[in-house]
Each structure stands twice: as structure tokens, then as C-alpha cells.
Design a protein around this motif. Structure first.
Motif, PDB file in Angstrom:
ATOM      1  N   UNK A 140       6.641   6.514   8.108  1.00 43.78           N
ATOM      2  CA  UNK A 140       5.416   6.960   8.778  1.00 43.78           C
ATOM      3  C   UNK A 140       4.372   5.854   8.880  1.00 43.78           C
ATOM      4  N   UNK A 141       4.795   4.621   8.842  1.00 38.61           N
ATOM      5  CA  UNK A 141       3.862   3.493   8.897  1.00 38.61           C
ATOM      6  C   UNK A 141       3.108   3.479  10.229  1.00 38.61           C
ATOM      7  N   UNK A 142       1.775   3.524  10.174  1.00 40.96           N
ATOM      8  CA  UNK A 142       0.980   3.445  11.410  1.00 40.96           C
ATOM      9  C   UNK A 142       0.814   1.999  11.865  1.00 40.96           C
ATOM     10  N   UNK A 143      -0.063   1.800  12.823  1.00 38.26           N
ATOM     11  CA  UNK A 143      -0.292   0.449  13.338  1.00 38.26           C
ATOM     12  C   UNK A 143      -1.786   0.257  13.586  1.00 38.26           C
ATOM     13  N   UNK A 144      -2.589   0.691  12.606  1.00 36.25           N
ATOM     14  CA  UNK A 144      -4.040   0.673  12.805  1.00 36.25           C
ATOM     15  C   UNK A 144      -4.664  -0.682  12.513  1.00 36.25           C
ATOM     16  N   UNK A 145      -4.081  -1.468  11.608  1.00 36.71           N
ATOM     17  CA  UNK A 145      -4.626  -2.775  11.270  1.00 36.71           C
ATOM     18  C   UNK A 145      -3.963  -3.901  12.053  1.00 36.71           C
ATOM     19  N   UNK A 146      -2.942  -3.542  12.854  1.00 33.82           N
ATOM     20  CA  UNK A 146      -2.191  -4.521  13.643  1.00 33.82           C
ATOM     21  C   UNK A 146      -1.549  -5.581  12.752  1.00 33.82           C
ATOM     22  N   UNK A 147      -1.227  -5.151  11.521  1.00 29.36           N
ATOM     23  CA  UNK A 147      -0.571  -6.026  10.565  1.00 29.36           C
ATOM     24  C   UNK A 147       0.470  -5.200   9.823  1.00 29.36           C
ATOM     25  N   UNK A 148       1.738  -5.586   9.897  1.00 33.39           N
ATOM     26  CA  UNK A 148       2.824  -4.773   9.360  1.00 33.39           C
ATOM     27  C   UNK A 148       2.650  -4.494   7.873  1.00 33.39           C
ATOM     28  N   UNK A 149       2.310  -5.526   7.098  1.00 31.82           N
ATOM     29  CA  UNK A 149       2.188  -5.377   5.655  1.00 31.82           C
ATOM     30  C   UNK A 149       0.988  -4.505   5.272  1.00 31.82           C
ATOM     31  N   UNK A 150      -0.170  -4.759   5.874  1.00 24.91           N
ATOM     32  CA  UNK A 150      -1.366  -3.983   5.552  1.00 24.91           C
ATOM     33  C   UNK A 150      -1.207  -2.520   5.939  1.00 24.91           C
ATOM     34  N   UNK A 151      -0.600  -2.272   7.085  1.00 27.16           N
ATOM     35  CA  UNK A 151      -0.367  -0.891   7.500  1.00 27.16           C
ATOM     36  C   UNK A 151       0.563  -0.170   6.525  1.00 27.16           C
ATOM     37  N   UNK A 152       1.574  -0.891   6.044  1.00 27.29           N
ATOM     38  CA  UNK A 152       2.546  -0.291   5.138  1.00 27.29           C
ATOM     39  C   UNK A 152       1.912   0.076   3.805  1.00 27.29           C
ATOM     40  N   UNK A 153       1.206  -0.852   3.183  1.00 24.09           N
ATOM     41  CA  UNK A 153       0.625  -0.553   1.869  1.00 24.09           C
ATOM     42  C   UNK A 153      -0.551   0.421   1.988  1.00 24.09           C
ATOM     43  N   UNK A 154      -1.170   0.475   3.162  1.00 20.68           N
ATOM     44  CA  UNK A 154      -2.255   1.446   3.385  1.00 20.68           C
ATOM     45  C   UNK A 154      -1.713   2.874   3.310  1.00 20.68           C
ATOM     46  N   UNK A 155      -0.672   3.158   4.087  1.00 19.56           N
ATOM     47  CA  UNK A 155      -0.105   4.506   4.081  1.00 19.56           C
ATOM     48  C   UNK A 155       0.609   4.782   2.752  1.00 19.56           C
ATOM     49  N   UNK A 156       1.163   3.736   2.160  1.00 24.27           N
ATOM     50  CA  UNK A 156       1.835   3.895   0.869  1.00 24.27           C
ATOM     51  C   UNK A 156       0.848   4.322  -0.214  1.00 24.27           C
ATOM     52  N   UNK A 157      -0.335   3.726  -0.226  1.00 32.76           N
ATOM     53  CA  UNK A 157      -1.337   4.077  -1.235  1.00 32.76           C
ATOM     54  C   UNK A 157      -1.771   5.535  -1.108  1.00 32.76           C
ATOM     55  N   UNK A 158      -1.856   6.028   0.122  1.00 25.12           N
ATOM     56  CA  UNK A 158      -2.259   7.415   0.344  1.00 25.12           C
ATOM     57  C   UNK A 158      -1.188   8.384  -0.147  1.00 25.12           C
ATOM     58  N   UNK A 159       0.066   8.104   0.225  1.00 23.38           N
ATOM     59  CA  UNK A 159       1.167   8.980  -0.187  1.00 23.38           C
ATOM     60  C   UNK A 159       1.386   8.943  -1.696  1.00 23.38           C
ATOM     61  N   UNK A 160       1.270   7.757  -2.279  1.00 22.45           N
ATOM     62  CA  UNK A 160       1.471   7.616  -3.724  1.00 22.45           C
ATOM     63  C   UNK A 160       0.381   8.344  -4.502  1.00 22.45           C
ATOM     64  N   UNK A 161      -0.849   8.259  -4.021  1.00 17.81           N
ATOM     65  CA  UNK A 161      -1.957   8.920  -4.703  1.00 17.81           C
ATOM     66  C   UNK A 161      -1.755  10.431  -4.773  1.00 17.81           C
ATOM     67  N   UNK A 162      -1.147  11.002  -3.741  1.00 15.74           N
ATOM     68  CA  UNK A 162      -1.007  12.459  -3.676  1.00 15.74           C
ATOM     69  C   UNK A 162      -0.095  13.016  -4.759  1.00 15.74           C
ATOM     70  N   UNK A 163       0.854  12.206  -5.265  1.00 11.05           N
ATOM     71  CA  UNK A 163       1.804  12.703  -6.274  1.00 11.05           C
ATOM     72  C   UNK A 163       1.763  11.889  -7.563  1.00 11.05           C
ATOM     73  N   UNK A 164       0.828  10.951  -7.678  1.00 14.38           N
ATOM     74  CA  UNK A 164       0.787  10.064  -8.850  1.00 14.38           C
ATOM     75  C   UNK A 164       0.566  10.830 -10.144  1.00 14.38           C
ATOM     76  N   UNK A 165      -0.133  11.945 -10.079  1.00 18.56           N
ATOM     77  CA  UNK A 165      -0.473  12.681 -11.301  1.00 18.56           C
ATOM     78  C   UNK A 165       0.688  13.527 -11.805  1.00 18.56           C
ATOM     79  N   UNK A 166       1.793  13.586 -11.073  1.00 14.66           N
ATOM     80  CA  UNK A 166       2.930  14.423 -11.467  1.00 14.66           C
ATOM     81  C   UNK A 166       3.455  14.089 -12.877  1.00 14.66           C
ATOM     82  N   UNK A 167       3.634  12.807 -13.252  1.00 14.04           N
ATOM     83  CA  UNK A 167       4.078  12.514 -14.634  1.00 14.04           C
ATOM     84  C   UNK A 167       3.118  13.047 -15.691  1.00 14.04           C
TER      85      UNK A 167
END
Length: 277
Positions: free
Chosen positions: A160-187
């Protein structure tokens, strides 16, 4: 207790939880001051308030650890997930310069709160592993290793990587941080349940601030989810905004479940019965 007037009961409870009342009053006052007088009312304001609420929740944890010299009930895997999330978010914010151009004051508060949270998380890992290792719950905590959370969310981020920053790496870690935050508290929840609902003195305030953070960030994405959708993405980036909303709702549900466990634990403890999940 039934014969005691209601007013005296309230006064008794306030005195009993005096430190909590003071901490909450100061924290909410700071948030309101920033909200009304300092932060510019741009779209990133709710994101800033969410980040600050998270910082306050971690301040509660480290104060509790240093006061009681115990790391019992704190999930190392949760801290690792959160550290990865914060690093990704800080890299995105710093190198994209997107938020700075839109809202300078909000960006400063955002960077400050995220940096403090990151510092506290590293400090907690040091305390758990080096200062109070005998009080930690490493054996129980390893039931859900952090890579059970980080790897699946990274795969979703690629899809689900978007293209809002026009940079492949920044877009990837941006969406990754959001998805990871949503389930990080599970442990952390799993650790709580395995310990049969054993509650700690910091838990209620920690849950409250984490829940407040989740509400703020959900409001933010409800207003701005469409800005993440991008039909130019090679995979499913055109649905990135929708997956963000789903992940934030999931995070709110998880926090609600965590709070429900905590509430049941309190009720069972008051009745002097063993809480079995």
C-alpha cells in the motif's frame, strides 16, 4: 463505606490519587495551552497532539520504573516496535521537509515530542536489560517477538505504499510507521493477559494517554486520508488512505480491548478473586 456521604468519598478518592490528579491536570493544561495559543491550526495539529499524548504516556512509565526500581509488566517487544516506528517517522519528517513548509510551529513540537519519546524508549530498554533485569518479564514477553509485528506490517507497507513524497524510501517508511503503530501495543497486551491480569500502578494513566493519542490521530486521518491515496502508485497505493483509516480504527479497538482487560482486572482485585483470562 455505604454510610459515608458521597462528598467525603469523592474527597477520599481525590486524596488517594493525588499524584495522578496533579499529573493529569498539568498534562491537560499543557495540551490545551498548545492547542489554543501556540500551535498553528493547520492540518497537522491533531498529529502533534497525538504525539504529545504518547510522550506523556512514556513519561509515566519511566517515572514509575525509576520510582519503584522495577520493570515488571513492561513489554520489551512493544518498546522495540515503537522505537522502529518513531525512527521511521522522524526520518520521514526530517528528510521530506513537508511538514516544515506547511506548519513550522507544529513541526517543532512534533519533532520534540517524538525525540523525547524515542529517548525514553531507549532509556527503558537500558533499564530493563542492564539496571533492573531481575524484575523484567523477558520469558513471558518472548511469547510474541517483535518481528511477528514488524515483518507483516512491512509487507503491507510495500503493498500500500503511496507516492506523496515522490521518494520511494520515504513513502515506504511513512506508511510503514503508520501501520506499525496501529498494532505495536499488541505484545504489551499479550504480556498483560499471560500475567493473568496482574496490574501495575502506572497502567491506568498509560492506557488513558495512549487512548487519547489514538483518538487524536484517528481524527487527523479522518480529515486527511484522501491525501495519501495516489493512483500513480505501482501496487495498491491508490487505497493507502483507506488502509490507514482501517489501521487507526483497529488501533482504537485494540486500545479499547486493553482498557477492558484492565477494568476487569481492577474489579476482580477488589472482589479478591483471581482474574483468569
Amino acid at each position: 463505606m455505604d454510610k459515608i456521604p458521597k462528598k467525603e468519598k469523592i474527597i477520599y478518592e481525590l486524596r488517594k490519587h493525588k499524584n495522578d490528579v496533579i499529573f493529569w491536570s498539568i498534562s491537560l493544561a499543557i495540551i490545551l495551552i498548545i492547542l489554543i495559543f501556540i500551535c498553528e491550526k493547520e492540518f497537522s495539529l491533531y498529529f502533534v497532539l497525538s504525539s504529545m499524548s504518547q510522550t506523556l504516556s512514556f513519561i509515566i512509565i519511566i517515572l514509575r520504573v525509576t520510582k519503584y526500581q522495577s520493570c515488571s509488566g513492561i513489554s520489551i517487544n512493544y518498546l522495540i516496535c515503537f522505537i522502529i516506528m518513531l525512527i521511521c517517522r522522524l526520518i520521514t519528517n526530517i528528510f521530506s521537509s513537508y511538514d516544515i513548509k506547511v506548519d513550522l510551529i507544529n513541526s517543532i513540537f512534533l519533532y520534540l515530542s517524538q525525540s523525547i519519546s524515542l529517548l525514553i524508549c531507549f532509556s527503558l530498554l537500558y533499564l530493563i536489560n542492564c539496571v533492573y533485569p531481575a524484575t523484567s518479564d523477558k520469558m513471558i514477553d518472548n511469547k510474541v517477538p517483535f518481528y511477528y509485528i514488524t515483518i507483516p506490517t512491512f509487507i503491507l507497507a510495500i503493498l500500500f505504499k503511496p507516492y506523496i513524497f515522490r521518494n520511494w524510501f520515504l513513502d515506504l517508511i511513512f506508511i510503514y510507521s503508520i501501520l506499525l503503530e496501529s498494532v505495536a501495543i499488541y505484545p504489551q497486551i499479550i504480556l498483560f493477559t499471560i500475567k493473568k491480569g496482574e496490574i501495575e500502578t502506572y497502567t491506568s494513566n498509560f492506557i488513558a494517554f495512549q487512548g487519547l493519542s489514538t483518538i487524536f490521530v484517528l481524527i487527523f486521518w479522518y480529515k486527511n486520508y484522501f491525501s495519501v491515496n495516489d493512483r500513480k502508485s505501482l501496487l495498491l497505493g491508490e487505497y493507502a488512505g483507506y488502509i490507514v483509516i482501517v489501521s487507526e480504527i483497529l488501533q482504537l479497538i485494540i486500545m479499547g480491548y486493553y482498557f477492558n482487560l484492565y477494568y476487569k482486572s481492577i474489579m476482580k482485585r477488589r472482589k479478591r478473586k483471581k482474574y483468569d483470562i
